[in-house]
Design an enzyme around this catalytic site. Structure first.
Site, PDB file in Angstrom:
ATOM      1  N   ARG A  84     124.877  -3.244  55.932  1.00  0.00           N
ATOM      2  CA  ARG A  84     124.108  -2.566  54.884  1.00  0.00           C
ATOM      3  C   ARG A  84     125.085  -2.073  53.842  1.00  0.00           C
ATOM      4  NH1 ARG A  84     119.473   2.005  54.624  1.00  0.00           N
ATOM      5  NH2 ARG A  84     118.324   0.193  55.342  1.00  0.00           N
ATOM      6  N   HIS A 122     116.310  -6.929  50.963  1.00  0.00           N
ATOM      7  CA  HIS A 122     116.124  -6.165  52.213  1.00  0.00           C
ATOM      8  C   HIS A 122     115.240  -7.002  53.160  1.00  0.00           C
ATOM      9  CE1 HIS A 122     116.208  -2.953  54.942  1.00  0.00           C
ATOM     10  NE2 HIS A 122     115.387  -2.099  54.391  1.00  0.00           N
ATOM     11  N   GLN A 162     113.346  -5.789  56.483  1.00  0.00           N
ATOM     12  CA  GLN A 162     112.171  -4.952  56.227  1.00  0.00           C
ATOM     13  C   GLN A 162     110.905  -5.816  56.096  1.00  0.00           C
ATOM     14  OE1 GLN A 162     111.895  -1.340  55.771  1.00  0.00           O
ATOM     15  NE2 GLN A 162     109.749  -1.923  55.936  1.00  0.00           N
ATOM     16  N   ASP A 213     107.637   1.720  47.000  1.00  0.00           N
ATOM     17  CA  ASP A 213     108.996   2.081  47.431  1.00  0.00           C
ATOM     18  C   ASP A 213     109.504   3.150  46.457  1.00  0.00           C
ATOM     19  OD1 ASP A 213     111.590   2.079  48.524  1.00  0.00           O
ATOM     20  OD2 ASP A 213     112.211   0.232  47.500  1.00  0.00           O
ATOM     21  N   CYS A 229     108.044   1.210  52.752  1.00  0.00           N
ATOM     22  CA  CYS A 229     109.169   0.881  53.636  1.00  0.00           C
ATOM     23  C   CYS A 229     109.864   2.144  54.147  1.00  0.00           C
ATOM     24  CB  CYS A 229     110.168  -0.028  52.917  1.00  0.00           C
ATOM     25  SG  CYS A 229     110.782   0.659  51.380  1.00  0.00           S
ATOM     26  N   ARG A 264     110.102  -2.160  62.578  1.00  0.00           N
ATOM     27  CA  ARG A 264     111.494  -2.502  62.240  1.00  0.00           C
ATOM     28  C   ARG A 264     112.261  -2.856  63.518  1.00  0.00           C
ATOM     29  NH1 ARG A 264     113.978  -0.766  57.945  1.00  0.00           N
ATOM     30  NH2 ARG A 264     115.202  -2.633  58.326  1.00  0.00           N
TER      31      ARG A 264
END
Ligand code: CP
Ligand code: NVA
Length: 312
Positions: free
Chosen positions: A106, A133, A136, A228, A269, A297
């Site tokens: 990440r 991402h 996700q 988001d 998310c 997740r």
């Protein structure tokens, strides 16, 4: 389906069938875990978890997913290793590739994830970069399958920053899976034209549609409204400007009413800034499904590790 040895950097690299396979595997692993059945598919495997940016869900999902399958995860935070400051990414990658069997990354530049994959020689899983991402999206799609029993033909509206990692990855994933995706965002925050051209190609094969709009009324018919944060990690200085630009696109009761549907769901998310991209009331109304999404997740990230690294 054999995905052994593959990295997971963006969904561009995965076909519709491969994504479907990962979602089915995640559903199976979830079902097993609920019954108390865990696997041993990562037994003897060491997994590096590199985090240049903070994380709750992604870090915990990789940690627990790995341990549930008998593997060993090792958290390597920004200040714990030499990556990028005292040592080049290429050299760090070559070292980690000698010691670890898989690497989660990440961070900021997507190029760093690509370099890690190129030089480590082991599967690298993108746990979020400035551009994408993808893990996700698997959790989001597993949640949609649980809610609607299908992906193809769903109408998903993403409201907010149309050019961030989430928007980019949702467009790619939706176009691949036959979801009709609408990016609802001010024109200045619309996604990259090249990405849209590529996703239009995917959509022409899957039967999905990709649409860009700055008109809130275009939420009409949405099965899902997704949002988001307005400022992604690293963009905190832009807060005032973004609030001004994006306030008309807040997910609130008025927007929900404009869908013309009574069964539209809202996804996020997380982490959420309630009062900005979504009101407190709307967030709480959909909290059950939003936290299902967060739980997913773990099951989907476990599926990625099992599929690309695990021993059957
Ligand atoms: N959704 C998500 O990636 O959350 P974290 O930043 O907590 O990992
Ligand atoms: N766009 C957000 C996603 C967080 C999971 C960010 O990059 O901060």
């Amino acid at each position: 389906m054999n995905l052994k040895g593959r990295s997971f950097l963006t969904l561009k690299d995965y076909s519709q069938e491969e994504i479907e396979y990962l979602l089915n595997l995640a559903a199976k692993l979830k079902e097993n875990k609920k019954k108390g059945i865990l696997g041993q598919s990562l037994k003897g495997k060491n997994v590096a978890l590199i985090f240049e940016k903070p994380s709750t869900r992604t870090r915990c999902a990789f940690t627990i997913g790995c341990i549930d399958e008998g593997g060993h995860p090792e958290y390597l935070g920004r200040d714990d290793i030499q990556l990028g400051h005292k040592e080049s990414i290429e050299d760090t990658a070559r070292v980690l590739g000698r010691m670890f069997d898989g690497i989660e990354f990440r961070g900021f530049a997507h190029e760093s994830a690509e370099k890690l994959a190129k030089y480590s020689g082991v599967p690298v899983w993108n746990g979020l970069t400035d551009s994408y991402h993808p893990t996700q999206i698997l959790a989001d799609f597993l949640t949609l399958k649980e809610q609607f029993g299908k992906l193809e033909g769903l109408n998903l509206v993403y409201a907010g920053d149309g050019r961030n990692n989430m928007a980019n990855s949702l467009i790619i994933g939706s176009a691949k899976m036959g979801i009709n995706i609408t990016i609802l965002s001010p024109k200045t925050l619309w996604p990259d034209e090249q990405l849209i051209a590529l996703c239009n190609e995917y959509a022409s094969k899957s039967g999905g549609q990709v649409k860009l709009t700055d008109k809130v009324a275009d939420v009409a018919g949405a099965d899902v409204i997704y949002t988001d944060v307005w400022c992604s990690m690293g963009e905190e200085d832009l807060a005032a400007e973004r609030i001004k630009l994006l306030s008309p696109y807040q997910v609130n009761e008025d927007m929900l009413a404009m869908t013309g549907k009574s069964d539209t769901i809202v996804l996020h998310c997380l982490p959420a800034v309630k009062g900005n991209e979504v009101t407190y009331q709307v967030f709480e109304k959909f909290a059950k499904v939003i936290f299902d999404q967060a739980e997913n997740r773990m099951h989907t990230i476990k599926a990625i590790m099992v599929a690309t690294l695990g021993e059957e």
